[in-house]
Write an enzyme that holds these catalytic residues in place. Structure first.
Site, short mmCIF file in Angstrom:
data_model
loop_
_atom_site.label_atom_id
_atom_site.label_comp_id
_atom_site.label_asym_id
_atom_site.label_seq_id
_atom_site.Cartn_x
_atom_site.Cartn_y
_atom_site.Cartn_z
N ASP A 170 39.66 46.11 40.60
CA ASP A 170 40.87 46.00 41.37
C ASP A 170 41.52 44.65 41.02
O ASP A 170 40.87 43.79 40.43
CB ASP A 170 40.50 46.06 42.87
CG ASP A 170 41.61 45.61 43.76
OD1 ASP A 170 42.73 46.14 43.60
OD2 ASP A 170 41.38 44.72 44.61
N ASP A 203 37.87 44.86 46.77
CA ASP A 203 37.84 44.07 48.02
C ASP A 203 38.35 44.83 49.23
O ASP A 203 38.23 44.35 50.36
CB ASP A 203 38.69 42.80 47.88
CG ASP A 203 40.18 43.10 47.95
OD1 ASP A 203 40.64 43.91 47.13
OD2 ASP A 203 40.85 42.57 48.84
MG LIG Z 1 42.51 44.54 46.38
#
Ligand SMILES: [Mg+2]
Length: 286
Positions: free
Chosen positions: A42, A217
């Site tokens: 990501d 995350d």
């Molecule tokens: Mg992220």
């Protein structure tokens, strides 16, 4: 300054909630399978700290070098993000051999090939352009309207009290145009109603791999973690490693289902550099 800066950046979750692999096996298998291994990342909150202005967000120093080294060692390094490919290329395009899946996989680019658009998303370009213009006119000035060609994101980080108003506006437009409305961290996004997300991108990209690591995350990264779970359930010899990157905003949101936790995006370049040193000598071992 990252929170918990003194903690062990490679702190394993013990016991791993979803992995059948021990911590030692994880590294050993990755090293032996480097040629069939993919590393997926990501962007926001994982390779780059979250910032008030989404356009000003940039990767942590050292990230490009570390990704470049990694790309030389494993079969595939892939960025999977809510951002447009153009933005990701501006931030990370200096690294050769990366693949970019932007807008949750509605568009993608591999190597020097042109950006490809998911065929089902093409017709939504004009709707999104209109929605972005309406949002600019109708929503308070503190709302940052991010037009992403195939989607529109409404950021209210600068005005959290406007959340309800923005969610109601997005829900109304979503209903009118039959769009998907997705809430994130201080953001609501209007997207085409297409079954494409980080999970389907990862499921597709790991088909020809025997090992994959995913670094994320946020809640949208759980689908990518689940794609690794599904592959591992179908094929117990497959190694999937889920890495949670904590930050001031999400904290350790993914920790309960992660195999490893890093304390901040600032920890990622060093972790990858260490990973490369593990891979380098073993990658040539039969
Ligand atoms: Mg992220």
């Amino acid at each position: 300054m990252a929170p918990n800066d003194q903690q062990d950046p490679m702190l394993p979750v013990s016991p791993p909630a979803t992995s059948h692999q021990t911590h030692h096996n994880m590294w050993d298998l990755t090293a032996r399978r480097a040629g069939q291994c993919g590393c997926f990342f990501d962007f926001d909150g994982t390779l780059a700290p979250i910032g008030d202005d989404p356009e000003a967000v940039a990767p942590v120093p050292g990230t490009l070098d570390a990704l470049g080294l990694l790309a030389d060692r494993v079969k595939r390094v892939v960025i999977v993000s809510a951002r447009p490919v153009d933005f990701l290329r501006r931030q990370l395009g200096g690294v050769p051999l990366l693949s970019f899946f932007g807008l949750y996989g509605l568009e993608w680019q591999t190597g020097s090939e042109p950006v490809r658009t998911h065929p089902e998303a093409e017709p939504y370009q004009s709707i999104m352009k209109g929605l972005a213009a309406e949002a600019d006119q109708e929503l308070p000035a503190e709302v940052l309207v991010e037009y992403k060609r195939l989607s529109v994101a409404l950021h209210y980080r600068m005005a959290p009290h406007l959340r309800t108003q923005i969610e109601q506006w997005a829900a109304g437009r979503g209903e009118r145009h039959q769009l998907r409305v997705q809430a994130g961290r201080m953001v609501v996004e209007l997207k085409p109603p297409i079954g494409r997300d980080k999970g389907s991108v990862v499921a597709e990209q790991i088909r020809d791999l025997s090992c994959a690591w995913y670094f994320g995350d946020d809640l949208s990264d759980l689908r990518a973690f689940a794609a690794l779970d599904a592959r591992q359930s179908a094929d117990p010899s497959f190694l999937g490693v889920r890495v949670s990157v904590a930050n001031a905003e999400s904290g350790h949101a993914l920790r309960p289902v992660a195999d490893l936790c890093l304390d901040a995006p600032e920890r990622v370049p060093g972790f990858l550099t260490d990973m490369v040193t593990v891979l380098a000598p073993r990658a040539v071992t039969p």
